[in-house]
Design an enzyme around this catalytic site. Structure first.
Site, PDB file in Angstrom:
ATOM      1  N   SER A 140      22.611  62.283  43.727  1.00 24.60           N
ATOM      2  CA  SER A 140      21.430  62.014  42.902  1.00 24.60           C
ATOM      3  C   SER A 140      20.935  63.332  42.329  1.00 24.60           C
ATOM      4  CB  SER A 140      20.322  61.376  43.748  1.00 24.60           C
ATOM      5  OG  SER A 140      19.084  61.384  43.066  1.00 24.60           O
ATOM      6  N   TYR A 153      15.439  62.239  51.469  1.00 24.22           N
ATOM      7  CA  TYR A 153      16.422  61.714  50.526  1.00 24.22           C
ATOM      8  C   TYR A 153      17.043  62.853  49.725  1.00 24.22           C
ATOM      9  CZ  TYR A 153      18.346  59.016  46.589  1.00 24.22           C
ATOM     10  OH  TYR A 153      19.170  58.471  45.630  1.00 24.22           O
TER      11      TYR A 153
END
Length: 250
Positions: A140, A153
């Protein structure tokens, strides 16, 4: 043009029933690959994709070591090798760092990073037997830039990017390429709740030169290219699929 295909490739896609993983599974099949999908619920895709005769599924949670063990055993027994590994499984809990419980951030690391590392290690002998394998890690932009998506995350995705670099150095001699794809906001079940927040959605669009969020197929197209022999000199890269977000200043 026939070389722009995945004909004859044996591919494993984790989390291949929703969002980006589903798009990758669908396009792999359309390009001629045999695809094994691991997901907690695979009933939603069985018999619903083109070339579904080349689709195989295993239901299970990637964080379960026994599932990972049985997965690689099945590949060994049925294929004897693995040409493409797509590490796609991931989840998130969005909140401020001080609000996370230890259980929550440990779960994020186990789901997004540790289980993926173990599976990749287990797949190494199968990838080596391919003689021309490709590992594609889905990370990501949160692994490179703070996008207020929760620090655990972002940390797991940054680790995946670095993991890719290290494996490139170690595995290139075995003809195994390793690359990372880092998407910005893509319209998937995982981002649905975030994109539904008007203020945040407007900020996302304002930061994105292309003026929209991405679609899963815009990520799967890159995954297909990285899985092809056409990308044979591309390894160790972290490629952002972000509509230009990462280069936008004022």
């Amino acid at each position: 043009m026939n070389s722009w295909s995945l004909q004859g490739k044996k591919a494993l896609v984790t989390g291949g029933t929703k969002g980006i993983g589903l798009a990758i599974t669908r396009e792999f099949l359309e390009l001629g690959a045999e695809v094994l999908v691991l997901a907690r619920n695979t009933k939603s895709i069985q018999g619903k994709l083109k070339n579904s005769a080349n689709l195989f599924t295993i239901e299970g949670d990637l964080t379960d070591a026994e599932v990972r063990k049985s997965l690689t055993k099945k590949i060994e027994e049925n294929w004897g090798k693995l040409d493409v590994l797509v590490n796609n499984v991931g989840t998130n809990v969005r909140k401020k760092f001080i609000e996370y419980s230890e259980e929550e951030y440990r779960k994020l690391f186990e789901t997004n990073l540790f289980s993926m590392m173990d599976l990749t290690q287990r797949c190494y002998p199968l990838l080596k037997k391919s003689g021309n394998a490709s590992v594609i890690n889905i990370a990501s932009v949160a692994g490179s830039i703070d996008i207020s998506s929760g620090s655990p995350y972002g940390m797991t995705k940054a680790s995946i990017i670095q993991f890719t670099k290290h494996l490139t150095g170690e595995w290139s001699a075995d003809h195994i390429r390793v690359n990372t794809i880092s998407p910005w906001y893509i319209e998937t079940p995982l981002t649905q709740s975030v994109l539904a927040e008007t203020d945040r959605f407007e900020k996302i669009i304002a930061r994105t030169p292309m003026g929209r969020v991405g679609q899963p197929e815009e990520v799967s197209a890159l995954a297909c290219f990285l899985a092809m022999d056409k990308s044979s000199y591309i390894t160790g890269q972290n490629i952002l699929v972000d509509g230009g977000m990462s280069v936008k200043g004022l």
